[in-house]
Design a protein around this motif. Structure first.
Motif, PDB file in Angstrom:
ATOM      1  N   ARG A   1      79.456 -16.562 -62.218  1.00 38.66           N
ATOM      2  CA  ARG A   1      79.451 -16.143 -63.620  1.00 38.66           C
ATOM      3  C   ARG A   1      79.405 -17.350 -64.541  1.00 38.66           C
ATOM      4  O   ARG A   1      79.970 -18.392 -64.242  1.00 38.66           O
ATOM      5  CB  ARG A   1      80.699 -15.331 -63.943  1.00 38.66           C
ATOM      6  CG  ARG A   1      80.721 -13.998 -63.281  1.00 38.66           C
ATOM      7  CD  ARG A   1      81.869 -13.143 -63.714  1.00 38.66           C
ATOM      8  NE  ARG A   1      83.069 -13.934 -64.016  1.00 38.66           N
ATOM      9  CZ  ARG A   1      84.150 -13.431 -64.532  1.00 38.66           C
ATOM     10  NH1 ARG A   1      84.221 -12.164 -64.819  1.00 38.66           N
ATOM     11  NH2 ARG A   1      85.188 -14.181 -64.771  1.00 38.66           N
ATOM     12  N   THR A   2      78.760 -17.182 -65.664  1.00 37.52           N
ATOM     13  CA  THR A   2      78.620 -18.257 -66.643  1.00 37.52           C
ATOM     14  C   THR A   2      79.857 -18.374 -67.521  1.00 37.52           C
ATOM     15  O   THR A   2      80.235 -19.463 -67.914  1.00 37.52           O
ATOM     16  CB  THR A   2      77.384 -17.986 -67.530  1.00 37.52           C
ATOM     17  OG1 THR A   2      76.254 -17.820 -66.682  1.00 37.52           O
ATOM     18  CG2 THR A   2      77.126 -19.127 -68.475  1.00 37.52           C
ATOM     19  N   TYR A   3      80.500 -17.244 -67.822  1.00 44.15           N
ATOM     20  CA  TYR A   3      81.623 -17.229 -68.752  1.00 44.15           C
ATOM     21  C   TYR A   3      82.924 -16.956 -68.018  1.00 44.15           C
ATOM     22  O   TYR A   3      82.999 -16.095 -67.159  1.00 44.15           O
ATOM     23  CB  TYR A   3      81.400 -16.164 -69.834  1.00 44.15           C
ATOM     24  CG  TYR A   3      80.081 -16.350 -70.548  1.00 44.15           C
ATOM     25  CD1 TYR A   3      79.912 -17.407 -71.426  1.00 44.15           C
ATOM     26  CD2 TYR A   3      79.017 -15.506 -70.327  1.00 44.15           C
ATOM     27  CE1 TYR A   3      78.707 -17.609 -72.072  1.00 44.15           C
ATOM     28  CE2 TYR A   3      77.805 -15.697 -70.968  1.00 44.15           C
ATOM     29  CZ  TYR A   3      77.661 -16.751 -71.837  1.00 44.15           C
ATOM     30  OH  TYR A   3      76.471 -16.951 -72.463  1.00 44.15           O
ATOM     31  N   GLU A   4      83.964 -17.707 -68.405  1.00 41.93           N
ATOM     32  CA  GLU A   4      85.290 -17.540 -67.808  1.00 41.93           C
ATOM     33  C   GLU A   4      85.962 -16.268 -68.338  1.00 41.93           C
ATOM     34  O   GLU A   4      85.618 -15.773 -69.411  1.00 41.93           O
ATOM     35  CB  GLU A   4      86.167 -18.751 -68.142  1.00 41.93           C
ATOM     36  CG  GLU A   4      85.632 -20.061 -67.610  1.00 41.93           C
ATOM     37  CD  GLU A   4      85.670 -20.125 -66.091  1.00 41.93           C
ATOM     38  OE1 GLU A   4      86.608 -19.570 -65.494  1.00 41.93           O
ATOM     39  OE2 GLU A   4      84.751 -20.727 -65.520  1.00 41.93           O
ATOM     40  N   ASP A   5      86.927 -15.764 -67.587  1.00 39.19           N
ATOM     41  CA  ASP A   5      87.652 -14.556 -67.985  1.00 39.19           C
ATOM     42  C   ASP A   5      88.270 -14.689 -69.371  1.00 39.19           C
ATOM     43  O   ASP A   5      88.270 -13.741 -70.150  1.00 39.19           O
ATOM     44  CB  ASP A   5      88.744 -14.225 -66.972  1.00 39.19           C
ATOM     45  CG  ASP A   5      88.197 -13.745 -65.648  1.00 39.19           C
ATOM     46  OD1 ASP A   5      87.014 -13.344 -65.597  1.00 39.19           O
ATOM     47  OD2 ASP A   5      88.955 -13.769 -64.666  1.00 39.19           O
ATOM     48  N   ASP A   6      88.801 -15.872 -69.675  1.00 45.32           N
ATOM     49  CA  ASP A   6      89.433 -16.081 -70.989  1.00 45.32           C
ATOM     50  C   ASP A   6      88.431 -15.917 -72.128  1.00 45.32           C
ATOM     51  O   ASP A   6      88.752 -15.339 -73.162  1.00 45.32           O
ATOM     52  CB  ASP A   6      90.065 -17.477 -71.074  1.00 45.32           C
ATOM     53  CG  ASP A   6      91.238 -17.640 -70.126  1.00 45.32           C
ATOM     54  OD1 ASP A   6      91.764 -16.616 -69.643  1.00 45.32           O
ATOM     55  OD2 ASP A   6      91.631 -18.796 -69.870  1.00 45.32           O
ATOM     56  N   THR A   7      87.217 -16.417 -71.937  1.00 40.29           N
ATOM     57  CA  THR A   7      86.183 -16.294 -72.964  1.00 40.29           C
ATOM     58  C   THR A   7      85.796 -14.839 -73.158  1.00 40.29           C
ATOM     59  O   THR A   7      85.677 -14.358 -74.293  1.00 40.29           O
ATOM     60  CB  THR A   7      84.940 -17.118 -72.588  1.00 40.29           C
ATOM     61  OG1 THR A   7      85.333 -18.481 -72.403  1.00 40.29           O
ATOM     62  CG2 THR A   7      83.868 -17.033 -73.667  1.00 40.29           C
ATOM     63  N   VAL A   8      85.622 -14.123 -72.068  1.00 37.19           N
ATOM     64  CA  VAL A   8      85.268 -12.701 -72.139  1.00 37.19           C
ATOM     65  C   VAL A   8      86.371 -11.931 -72.859  1.00 37.19           C
ATOM     66  O   VAL A   8      86.099 -11.134 -73.763  1.00 37.19           O
ATOM     67  CB  VAL A   8      85.017 -12.115 -70.729  1.00 37.19           C
ATOM     68  CG1 VAL A   8      84.801 -10.613 -70.798  1.00 37.19           C
ATOM     69  CG2 VAL A   8      83.834 -12.802 -70.067  1.00 37.19           C
ATOM     70  N   ALA A   9      87.622 -12.176 -72.497  1.00 33.76           N
ATOM     71  CA  ALA A   9      88.746 -11.485 -73.132  1.00 33.76           C
ATOM     72  C   ALA A   9      88.814 -11.783 -74.624  1.00 33.76           C
ATOM     73  O   ALA A   9      89.060 -10.889 -75.436  1.00 33.76           O
ATOM     74  CB  ALA A   9      90.053 -11.875 -72.450  1.00 33.76           C
ATOM     75  N   GLU A  10      88.564 -13.036 -75.004  1.00 39.27           N
ATOM     76  CA  GLU A  10      88.608 -13.405 -76.419  1.00 39.27           C
ATOM     77  C   GLU A  10      87.516 -12.680 -77.209  1.00 39.27           C
ATOM     78  O   GLU A  10      87.770 -12.165 -78.304  1.00 39.27           O
ATOM     79  CB  GLU A  10      88.436 -14.913 -76.571  1.00 39.27           C
ATOM     80  CG  GLU A  10      88.594 -15.390 -77.989  1.00 39.27           C
ATOM     81  CD  GLU A  10      88.502 -16.898 -78.119  1.00 39.27           C
ATOM     82  OE1 GLU A  10      88.338 -17.359 -79.253  1.00 39.27           O
ATOM     83  OE2 GLU A  10      88.581 -17.602 -77.098  1.00 39.27           O
ATOM     84  N   VAL A  11      86.324 -12.614 -76.659  1.00 41.57           N
ATOM     85  CA  VAL A  11      85.223 -11.926 -77.341  1.00 41.57           C
ATOM     86  C   VAL A  11      85.538 -10.442 -77.485  1.00 41.57           C
ATOM     87  O   VAL A  11      85.330  -9.844 -78.541  1.00 41.57           O
ATOM     88  CB  VAL A  11      83.890 -12.133 -76.581  1.00 41.57           C
ATOM     89  CG1 VAL A  11      82.805 -11.239 -77.137  1.00 41.57           C
ATOM     90  CG2 VAL A  11      83.479 -13.593 -76.646  1.00 41.57           C
ATOM     91  N   ILE A  12      86.056  -9.831 -76.429  1.00 35.08           N
ATOM     92  CA  ILE A  12      86.401  -8.412 -76.478  1.00 35.08           C
ATOM     93  C   ILE A  12      87.465  -8.166 -77.544  1.00 35.08           C
ATOM     94  O   ILE A  12      87.337  -7.244 -78.359  1.00 35.08           O
ATOM     95  CB  ILE A  12      86.885  -7.911 -75.109  1.00 35.08           C
ATOM     96  CG1 ILE A  12      85.709  -7.905 -74.120  1.00 35.08           C
ATOM     97  CG2 ILE A  12      87.502  -6.523 -75.208  1.00 35.08           C
ATOM     98  CD1 ILE A  12      86.130  -7.684 -72.679  1.00 35.08           C
TER      99      ILE A  12
END
Length: 54
Positions: free
Chosen positions: A37-48
């Motif tokens: 994956r290109t994006y880390e879990d923290d980045t995904v959570a922040e965007v959500i």
């Protein structure tokens, strides 16, 4: 918002479509073979979280 978060418009569009169709469950990526994956879990959570607040 995509640019501020360092994401592409295509990625945000894909996540929006998944959210419309499946809700929050649609935003969880399933593990699959191939490129990591290109994006880390923290980045995904922040965007959500930011998207839910706006």
């Amino acid at each position: 918002m995509a640019k501020r978060m360092g994401l592409t418009g295509m990625t945000v569009g894909k996540w929006r479509k998944r959210y419309r169709e499946l809700g929050l469950e649609g935003l969880h990526d399933e593990l699959r073979p191939g490129r990591p994956r290109t994006y880390e879990d923290d980045t995904v959570a922040e965007v959500i979280n930011r998207a839910r607040q706006t």
